[in-house]
Design a protein around this motif. Structure first.
Motif, mmCIF file in Angstrom:
data_model
loop_
_atom_site.group_PDB
_atom_site.id
_atom_site.type_symbol
_atom_site.label_atom_id
_atom_site.label_comp_id
_atom_site.label_asym_id
_atom_site.label_seq_id
_atom_site.Cartn_x
_atom_site.Cartn_y
_atom_site.Cartn_z
ATOM 1 N N LEU A 58 0.848 -1.186 0.000
ATOM 2 C CA LEU A 58 0.000 0.000 0.000
ATOM 3 C C LEU A 58 0.884 1.237 0.000
ATOM 4 C CD1 LEU A 58 -2.885 1.138 0.194
ATOM 5 C CD2 LEU A 58 -2.683 0.995 2.676
ATOM 6 N N GLY A 59 0.506 2.236 -0.770
ATOM 7 C CA GLY A 59 1.300 3.449 -0.873
ATOM 8 C C GLY A 59 0.451 4.695 -0.701
ATOM 9 N N VAL A 60 1.106 5.815 -0.747
ATOM 10 C CA VAL A 60 0.463 7.118 -0.690
ATOM 11 C C VAL A 60 1.047 7.930 -1.834
ATOM 12 C CG1 VAL A 60 0.148 9.228 0.669
ATOM 13 C CG2 VAL A 60 0.153 7.002 1.808
ATOM 14 N N LEU A 61 0.167 8.549 -2.618
ATOM 15 C CA LEU A 61 0.603 9.415 -3.711
ATOM 16 C C LEU A 61 0.461 10.859 -3.259
ATOM 17 C CD1 LEU A 61 1.509 9.950 -6.612
ATOM 18 C CD2 LEU A 61 -0.903 9.827 -7.286
ATOM 19 N N LEU A 62 1.565 11.553 -3.256
ATOM 20 C CA LEU A 62 1.607 12.967 -2.887
ATOM 21 C C LEU A 62 1.883 13.740 -4.167
ATOM 22 C CD1 LEU A 62 1.864 15.311 -0.834
ATOM 23 C CD2 LEU A 62 4.225 14.622 -0.507
ATOM 24 N N ARG A 63 0.954 14.645 -4.525
ATOM 25 C CA ARG A 63 1.138 15.487 -5.719
ATOM 26 C C ARG A 63 1.354 16.920 -5.255
ATOM 27 N NH1 ARG A 63 -3.754 12.907 -7.832
ATOM 28 N NH2 ARG A 63 -3.109 11.270 -9.232
ATOM 29 N N VAL A 64 2.417 17.524 -5.721
ATOM 30 C CA VAL A 64 2.676 18.932 -5.432
ATOM 31 C C VAL A 64 2.907 19.638 -6.759
ATOM 32 C CG1 VAL A 64 3.535 18.664 -3.073
ATOM 33 C CG2 VAL A 64 5.104 18.378 -4.960
ATOM 34 N N ARG A 65 2.296 20.824 -6.894
ATOM 35 C CA ARG A 65 2.398 21.580 -8.135
ATOM 36 C C ARG A 65 2.892 22.988 -7.850
ATOM 37 N NH1 ARG A 65 -2.360 19.463 -7.455
ATOM 38 N NH2 ARG A 65 -3.024 17.698 -8.674
ATOM 39 N N ASP A 66 3.614 23.537 -8.799
ATOM 40 C CA ASP A 66 3.968 24.952 -8.761
ATOM 41 C C ASP A 66 4.075 25.435 -10.199
ATOM 42 O OD1 ASP A 66 6.483 24.206 -9.709
ATOM 43 O OD2 ASP A 66 7.513 24.604 -7.838
ATOM 44 N N GLU A 67 4.563 26.644 -10.381
ATOM 45 C CA GLU A 67 4.622 27.215 -11.727
ATOM 46 C C GLU A 67 5.545 26.438 -12.670
ATOM 47 O OE1 GLU A 67 7.660 28.971 -9.127
ATOM 48 O OE2 GLU A 67 5.490 28.884 -8.940
ATOM 49 N N ARG A 68 6.439 25.636 -12.117
ATOM 50 C CA ARG A 68 7.366 24.855 -12.944
ATOM 51 C C ARG A 68 6.800 23.511 -13.363
ATOM 52 N NH1 ARG A 68 12.238 24.996 -8.924
ATOM 53 N NH2 ARG A 68 10.462 24.879 -7.554
ATOM 54 N N GLY A 69 5.746 23.060 -12.701
ATOM 55 C CA GLY A 69 5.175 21.767 -13.062
ATOM 56 C C GLY A 69 4.656 21.024 -11.852
ATOM 57 N N GLU A 70 4.612 19.712 -11.984
ATOM 58 C CA GLU A 70 4.045 18.856 -10.943
ATOM 59 C C GLU A 70 5.035 17.758 -10.582
ATOM 60 O OE1 GLU A 70 -0.202 17.220 -10.817
ATOM 61 O OE2 GLU A 70 0.946 15.515 -11.589
ATOM 62 N N ALA A 71 5.108 17.464 -9.299
ATOM 63 C CA ALA A 71 5.880 16.320 -8.822
ATOM 64 C C ALA A 71 4.893 15.312 -8.255
ATOM 65 C CB ALA A 71 6.880 16.752 -7.754
ATOM 66 N N ARG A 72 5.076 14.069 -8.607
ATOM 67 C CA ARG A 72 4.260 12.970 -8.084
ATOM 68 C C ARG A 72 5.184 12.072 -7.287
ATOM 69 N NH1 ARG A 72 -0.138 11.573 -12.504
ATOM 70 N NH2 ARG A 72 -0.756 10.339 -10.756
ATOM 71 N N ILE A 73 4.954 12.030 -5.995
ATOM 72 C CA ILE A 73 5.851 11.307 -5.103
ATOM 73 C C ILE A 73 5.091 10.141 -4.482
ATOM 74 C CG2 ILE A 73 7.288 11.504 -3.045
ATOM 75 C CD1 ILE A 73 6.783 14.721 -4.096
ATOM 76 N N HIS A 74 5.608 8.945 -4.688
ATOM 77 C CA HIS A 74 5.024 7.753 -4.083
ATOM 78 C C HIS A 74 5.772 7.457 -2.792
ATOM 79 C CE1 HIS A 74 2.404 6.445 -7.397
ATOM 80 N NE2 HIS A 74 3.274 7.142 -8.125
ATOM 81 N N ILE A 75 5.010 7.322 -1.711
ATOM 82 C CA ILE A 75 5.590 7.045 -0.396
ATOM 83 C C ILE A 75 4.972 5.757 0.114
ATOM 84 C CG2 ILE A 75 5.885 7.895 1.962
ATOM 85 C CD1 ILE A 75 5.336 10.728 0.867
ATOM 86 N N ASN A 76 5.770 4.905 0.689
ATOM 87 C CA ASN A 76 5.255 3.691 1.307
ATOM 88 C C ASN A 76 4.310 4.078 2.438
ATOM 89 O OD1 ASN A 76 5.548 1.655 3.681
ATOM 90 N ND2 ASN A 76 6.044 0.492 1.837
ATOM 91 N N HIS A 77 3.115 3.525 2.425
ATOM 92 C CA HIS A 77 2.078 3.861 3.404
ATOM 93 C C HIS A 77 2.569 3.633 4.829
ATOM 94 C CE1 HIS A 77 -1.680 3.442 5.709
ATOM 95 N NE2 HIS A 77 -2.223 4.213 4.774
ATOM 96 N N GLN A 78 3.166 2.488 5.083
ATOM 97 C CA GLN A 78 3.639 2.151 6.424
ATOM 98 C C GLN A 78 4.737 3.112 6.880
ATOM 99 O OE1 GLN A 78 2.122 -0.103 8.300
ATOM 100 N NE2 GLN A 78 3.428 0.342 10.036
ATOM 101 N N ALA A 79 5.627 3.499 5.960
ATOM 102 C CA ALA A 79 6.705 4.431 6.312
ATOM 103 C C ALA A 79 6.146 5.807 6.672
ATOM 104 C CB ALA A 79 7.690 4.548 5.157
#
Length: 120
Positions: A58-79
């Protein structure tokens, strides 16, 4: 990299870097990260949601956006859960406002309805 400090107990700092690119940083609500463990949370530039894919933890998807674009960061749910539990051990949920007593006192000193403090 996630960074938590009791100096600013309501947020978690996030620094994202890739080889050959400059780093980018965001400040994310600790409550938003917690909410994203169990359902979609956030609007606008930062969203967090659990993701389940066959044959992967199981994971967590963290999306962060700014004027330069978007980052999609997958983090282990348990971590992430363990990280947030440790941050809550440092500053329990609901106690953040008590740590802000100095801010309230400063606001009171700077209240426009009062005379400014005397400096000698």
């Amino acid at each position: 990299m996630l960074r938590y400090s009791t100096d600013d107990p309501l947020v978690v700092g996030l620094i994202v870097s890739r080889p050959g690119h400059c780093s980018a940083g965001w400040v994310i609500s600790r409550d938003l990260l917690s909410a994203g463990l169990t359902g979609t949370a956030g609007i606008g530039d930062v969203t967090v949601e659990p993701v389940a894919e066959p044959s992967t933890p199981l994971g967590v998807l963290l999306r962060v956006r700014d004027e330069r674009g978007e980052a999609r960061i997958h983090i282990n749910h348990q971590a992430l859960l363990l990280y947030l539990e440790r941050s809550h051990a440092m500053m329990p949920f609901g106690r953040e406002a008590q740590s802000r007593q100095v801010d309230a006192e400063l606001d009171q000193l700077l209240d426009e309805g009062q005379d400014p403090p005397v400096v000698q």
